[in-house]
Enzyme design. Structure first.
Site, short mmCIF file in Angstrom:
data_model
loop_
_atom_site.label_atom_id
_atom_site.label_comp_id
_atom_site.label_asym_id
_atom_site.label_seq_id
_atom_site.Cartn_x
_atom_site.Cartn_y
_atom_site.Cartn_z
N PRO A 85 0.81 -1.22 0.00
CA PRO A 85 0.00 0.00 0.00
C PRO A 85 0.85 1.27 0.00
O PRO A 85 1.96 1.29 0.52
CB PRO A 85 -0.79 -0.10 1.31
CG PRO A 85 -0.69 -1.53 1.72
CD PRO A 85 0.63 -2.01 1.21
N CYS A 86 0.29 2.32 -0.60
CA CYS A 86 0.93 3.64 -0.54
C CYS A 86 0.48 4.28 0.77
O CYS A 86 -0.69 4.58 0.96
CB CYS A 86 0.49 4.49 -1.73
SG CYS A 86 1.26 6.13 -1.78
#
Length: 416
Positions: A85-86
Site C-alpha cells: 500500500p501507498c
C-alpha cells in the site's frame, strides 16, 4: 549450485506476481512462501483463491508483522516481490535517543525493510500506485525518498519506472510504479556501475532493456540530487520532484521522463467474451442506463464543506460507453457497480458491464482465476491486481541477469 530462485511473495492478493513469474519460467522461479491477509475483512477471499491455485508453497494468512524474523532467515530468499500500500512513511528517532529509527505503526513498507534486513535477497521487485513519487502533497517526494534511503542503507541499487501497461501490449491503460532493487555486491550491479546512469535509464538498465523507451528525454525533463545521509532529515525536511524513470546508487539520484518506444496497445474488443456466453445479469436495465447518463455526464453541484463553506463541485463529461477500439481504462475496485469509473460497453445495441472473466483478461490472469469468490469480490480483487504480462516480461529479464550471475560464480569456482 542452486538451479532456481527462491521467491517470497508479500501482500500477494490473488497471486499476480507469481502468475507472471511462472509464465516467464516456472522452473526458475520457485515461490516457497507467500503472505496475504486482509485485516478489515472477515472473509479472506484473496487468500483462499491464492491458496487454492498454489498449494505447493507455505501460504500465510496472518498479519505480516507477527511473522518471526527466523521464518525469513531460514527461507534463503533470492527474490522478494510484493505490491504494497501507498502509506505515510514518515519516521522519527527512537525513544531511546539512539541512532535507531521507527516508522509509523502499521506501515507495511517497514515490514519489507525488516524482511530484507534479516534475509538480504539478491533482488527485490515491488509495485505501487504512481502517486507514490509525489506523496505527500505538502512535501512532494518525501515518502519515495525515505524508501530509496532505506534501500541505500541496506546495500542496494534501485531502479524505478512508471509503466502504462497499454504501452507494452496489453488491453488496459494502467499506470503503476515498479521498483527493482538489487544487491550492490552482485556482478550485475558492478557492471551497471561502469555505465553512465543516462545509459542505464534509456538503454541498458533493468527497465530500459525490458520496456524500451525513446532515446530522447521527454521535454528535457531530467533532475539529479543526492539524498541526505540522515533518514530523519529526509523525513522532516527533504522534498524532490521525481520523474517517472530513475536510478539511485549510493544515495545519488538521476531521474528522467521517458516515453515508450513504439507503443502497441491491445483494443478492448480483443479480450471480450463471446456474447453468447454472457449472463443476462451483466446487461444494463433502462433505469441503470439513465443513472450512467448522469454519472458520466458533465455536472456542476453546489456542496457545503465541513466548516460550512459553500463551493461548486464540477466534473467533465465522458463518453457514455467505452470504445472497443482502445485499451480499457484503469480498473478500480468499484468495477462492475453503478459507478462513473466502471467500464460500460455496447455490443449489438445493448449496453453491459465487463464480466469478471473479461476483467481477469485485462490483467492477464487465466479465465475464472477468481471463481472461488462472489462476483463483487472478483471485481474488487481485479481492481487491486497488477497486470501479469508486465511481471512476465520482468521475470525474463531477471532470468537473464541471474544466468549471468550463475555463470560468474561458476567461473570463479573453476579459477579456484
Amino acid at each position: 549450485m542452486k538451479k532456481n530462485l527462491t521467491v517470497v511473495e508479500l501482500f500477494a492478493g490473488v497471486g499476480g506476481f507469481r502468475v507472471g513469474l511462472e509464465k516467464a519460467d516456472k522452473n526458475l522461479f520457485n515461490t516457497v512462501w507467500a503472505n496475504q491477509w486482509e485485516p478489515s475483512k472477515k472473509a479472506q477471499d484473496a487468500f483462499d483463491c491464492y491458496n487454492l491455485h498454489f498449494p505447493s508453497s507455505v501460504n500465510s494468512n496472518e498479519d505480516i508483522g507477527r511473522v518471526s524474523n527466523k521464518t525469513f532467515e531460514d527461507l534463503n530468499i533470492d527474490l522478494l516481490v510484493g505490491g504494497f500500500p501507498c502509506q505515510d512513511y514518515s519516521v522519527a528517532r527512537s525513544l531511546s535517543k539512539e541512532q535507531g529509527i521507527e516508522g509509523k505503526k502499521g506501515v507495511l513498507f517497514w515490514e519489507i525493510k525488516r524482511i530484507i534486513e534479516v534475509s538480504h535477497p539478491k533482488y527485490v521487485l515491488l509495485e505501487n500506485v504512481d502517486r507514490l513519487l509525489k506523496s505527500p502533497s505538502k512535501q512532494r517526494g518525501r515518502d519515495f525518498s525515505i524508501m530509496l534511503a532505506t534501500f541505500r542503507d541496506l546495500g542496494y541499487i534501485v531502479e524505478w519506472r512508471v509503466i502504462n501497461a497499454a504501452d507494452y501490449g496489453t488491453a488496459q491503460r494502467r499506470r503503476r510504479i515498479f521498483i527493482f532493487a538489487y544487491d550492490k555486491s552482485l556482478a550485475y550491479a558492478k557492471r551497471q556501475l561502469n555505465k553512465q546512469t543516462s545509459d542505464i535509464l534509456l538503454k541498458d538498465g533493468f527497465f530500459a532493456s525490458t520496456f524500451p523507451v525513446k532515446q530522447d528525454i521527454y521535454k528535457n525533463r531530467e533532475v539529479k540530487t543526492v539524498l541526505p545521509k540522515d533518514i530523519i532529515e529526509i523525513s522532516d525536511e527533504f522534498s524532490f520532484g521525481y520523474h517517472p524513470s530513475g536510478i539511485m546508487i549510493e544515495g545519488k539520484i538521476h531521474s528522467v521522463h521517458t516515453e515508450a518506444l513504439n507503443p502497441h496497445p491491445i483494443p478492448l474488443k480483443e479480450i471480450l467474451q463471446n456474447e453468447s456466453e454472457i449472463d443476462e445479469k451483466f446487461y444494463l436495465s433502462e433505469t441503470t442506463i439513465e443513472k450512467f447518463v448522469y454519472l458520466r455526464g458533465p455536472k456542476k453541484i453546489e456542496r457545503t464543506s465541513k466548516d460550512g463553506h459553500k463551493y461548486i463541485f464540477s466534473e467533465g463529461g465522458m463518453s457514455p460507453v467505452d470504445s472497443l477500439d482502445l485499451p480499457g481504462r484503469t480498473m478500480l475496485t468499484s468495477e462492475g457497480t453503478t459507478n462513473r469509473s466502471s467500464h460500460i460497453i455496447e455490443i449489438n445495441g445493448r449496453k453491459r458491464f465487463l464480466t469478471p472473466i473479461e476483467c481477469e483478461r485485462l490483467n492477464g490472469f487465466p479465465d475464472n482465476w477468481t471463481a472461488t469468490m462472489g462476483n463483487r469480490m472478483r471485481y474488487f480483487c481485479m481492481g487491486n491486481a497488477l497486470v501479469t504480462h508486465l511481471i512476465e516480461k520482468m521475470g525474463k529479464t531477471i532470468k537473464e541477469i541471474d544466468n549471468q550471475e550463475t555463470h560468474n560464480i561458476a567461473q570463479i569456482s573453476l579459477n579456484i
